[in-house]
Design a protein around this motif. Structure first.
Motif, short mmCIF file in Angstrom:
data_model
loop_
_atom_site.label_atom_id
_atom_site.label_comp_id
_atom_site.label_asym_id
_atom_site.label_seq_id
_atom_site.Cartn_x
_atom_site.Cartn_y
_atom_site.Cartn_z
N UNK A 49 0.85 -1.19 0.00
CA UNK A 49 0.00 0.00 0.00
C UNK A 49 0.89 1.24 0.00
N UNK A 50 0.77 2.05 -1.03
CA UNK A 50 1.44 3.35 -1.06
C UNK A 50 0.42 4.42 -0.68
N UNK A 51 0.79 5.32 0.19
CA UNK A 51 -0.09 6.44 0.51
C UNK A 51 0.50 7.71 -0.08
N UNK A 52 -0.35 8.57 -0.60
CA UNK A 52 0.06 9.85 -1.18
C UNK A 52 -0.78 10.93 -0.52
N UNK A 53 -0.12 11.74 0.29
CA UNK A 53 -0.85 12.79 1.01
C UNK A 53 0.14 13.88 1.40
N UNK A 54 -0.11 15.10 0.96
CA UNK A 54 0.71 16.25 1.35
C UNK A 54 0.14 16.77 2.67
N UNK A 55 0.89 16.56 3.73
CA UNK A 55 0.39 16.75 5.09
C UNK A 55 0.64 18.16 5.60
N UNK A 56 -0.42 18.93 5.67
CA UNK A 56 -0.32 20.33 6.09
C UNK A 56 0.33 20.48 7.47
N UNK A 57 0.11 19.51 8.35
CA UNK A 57 0.55 19.65 9.74
C UNK A 57 2.07 19.71 9.89
N UNK A 58 2.81 19.22 8.90
CA UNK A 58 4.26 19.20 9.04
C UNK A 58 4.95 20.35 8.31
N UNK A 59 4.18 21.28 7.77
CA UNK A 59 4.75 22.44 7.10
C UNK A 59 4.63 23.67 8.00
N UNK A 60 5.71 24.43 8.10
CA UNK A 60 5.64 25.71 8.79
C UNK A 60 4.95 26.74 7.88
N UNK A 61 4.45 27.83 8.45
CA UNK A 61 3.71 28.80 7.63
C UNK A 61 4.47 29.34 6.43
N UNK A 62 5.81 29.48 6.53
CA UNK A 62 6.59 30.05 5.43
C UNK A 62 7.08 28.99 4.45
N UNK A 63 6.74 27.72 4.68
CA UNK A 63 7.25 26.64 3.82
C UNK A 63 6.32 26.40 2.62
N UNK A 64 6.65 25.37 1.85
CA UNK A 64 6.09 25.22 0.51
C UNK A 64 4.88 24.29 0.42
N UNK A 65 3.98 24.32 1.42
CA UNK A 65 2.80 23.46 1.36
C UNK A 65 1.97 23.73 0.10
N UNK A 66 1.69 24.98 -0.19
CA UNK A 66 0.81 25.30 -1.33
C UNK A 66 1.46 24.97 -2.67
N UNK A 67 2.77 25.07 -2.74
CA UNK A 67 3.45 24.85 -4.03
C UNK A 67 4.09 23.47 -4.14
N UNK A 68 3.98 22.66 -3.08
CA UNK A 68 4.60 21.33 -3.15
C UNK A 68 3.99 20.57 -4.33
N UNK A 69 4.83 19.94 -5.18
CA UNK A 69 4.31 19.32 -6.40
C UNK A 69 3.31 18.20 -6.11
N UNK A 70 2.17 18.28 -6.76
CA UNK A 70 1.12 17.25 -6.65
C UNK A 70 0.93 16.64 -8.02
N UNK A 71 1.35 15.38 -8.16
CA UNK A 71 1.43 14.74 -9.48
C UNK A 71 0.79 13.35 -9.43
N UNK A 72 -0.46 13.29 -8.99
CA UNK A 72 -1.09 12.00 -8.71
C UNK A 72 -1.13 11.09 -9.93
N UNK A 73 -1.48 11.62 -11.08
CA UNK A 73 -1.62 10.77 -12.26
C UNK A 73 -0.30 10.09 -12.62
N UNK A 74 0.77 10.87 -12.71
CA UNK A 74 2.06 10.26 -13.06
C UNK A 74 2.57 9.37 -11.93
N UNK A 75 2.28 9.74 -10.67
CA UNK A 75 2.65 8.88 -9.54
C UNK A 75 1.99 7.51 -9.68
#
Length: 281
Positions: A49-75
């Protein structure tokens, strides 16, 4: 391969699939490093089982949560080619249907140093989402990459202290041919920065060689390594030699040192990279 977005469907699907069951948690944007973990999981048999989830809780406010690459189809294409059985890719509202007021707080001795010092609350967020994913999948095994060395150590400690019946398996760091540790954030590097990115691994290797040749002034060793990296245009957060067992500074016991790891984190332009090398003396 099953692509699943809800907890209810995940549980129903897993109930019909064989054990052992191995989870490979990821934030997606998969590269060869992730795929090597999938291969380790597949070698155990049963269900991967592979899980794919960009976890907001581990990003600081100034970090790249919003711009972190989300590439589900190619993944999913990559995971399908590796024979992955299940991909669990929940929306944020599925995993966090209400504010996550209950959090896992890891031992500060291992979680508030190094990455935890420079990214306060990072490991609270990591442990909380990993605990949720482990509860959802109920695996017998979990594979985590050694590139995120401190994260691996924190997860190992969490699973042990909560007496969870899960074996944590370490996946070796995968590197490009020039030695750069593979990371999703490498794609943030422009051509010039990519050429310079190997300097982090080179400084870590030089630090290992100094320790193996007899250097034991840890503070001076760290300061010199950081100065060398900064002189090449980096902004180093830390380069440090630690005991593998607890990530504390090495203790010389009758002239002998426990197995060691050198860890580094530094920013090249706007991109923050981490790396590590295990070694013995």
């Amino acid at each position: 391969m099953h692509l699943i977005h809800t907890l209810a469907e995940l549980r129903a699907t897993l109930a019909s699939l064989p054990t052992p069951r191995t989870i490979v948690p990821t934030m997606g944007n998969l590269h060869e490093g992730h795929l090597s973990l999938i291969r380790q999981a597949k070698a155990l048999g049963g269900t991967t089982v592979a899980t794919i989830f960009v976890n907001r809780l581990q990003f600081l406010p100034h970090e790249d949560f919003d711009t972190y690459p989300r590439t589900l189809e190619s993944d999913c294409d990559k995971l399908r080619a590796e024979g992955c059985d299940v991909v669990f890719a929940p929306l944020e509202k599925e995993l966090y249907p209400e504010p996550q007021t209950f959090r896992i707080q890891p031992d500060p001795a291992i979680a508030d140093i190094l990455e935890g010092h420079f990214r306060p609350g990072f490991f609270d967020g990591v442990c909380t989402v990993v605990m949720k994913l482990l509860q959802a999948v109920q695996p017998t095994h979990a594979v985590f990459g050694q590139k995120d060395y401190q994260q691996l150590a924190v997860i190992q400690r969490m699973v042990a202290q909560f007496a969870m019946p899960i074996e944590i398996i370490a996946g070796p760091t995968q590197r490009a041919t020039d030695g750069l540790a593979l990371s999703s954030r490498n794609q943030y590097l422009d051509d010039t920065a990519r050429q310079h990115a190997t300097q982090l691994a080179a400084v870590l290797k030089a630090t290992v060689e100094l320790v193996q040749s007899g250097e034991r002034n840890w503070a001076q060793l760290e300061a010199n390594a950081m100065a060398q990296l900064n002189a090449q245009g980096w902004q180093a957060d830390y380069i440090t030699v630690r005991q593998r067992s607890d990530l504390q500074l090495p203790v010389d016991q009758a002239g002998a040192l426990a197995p060691l790891v050198v860890l580094g984190a530094a920013r090249l332009g706007s991109t923050r990279l981490i790396d590590n090398l295990e070694f013995v003396v």
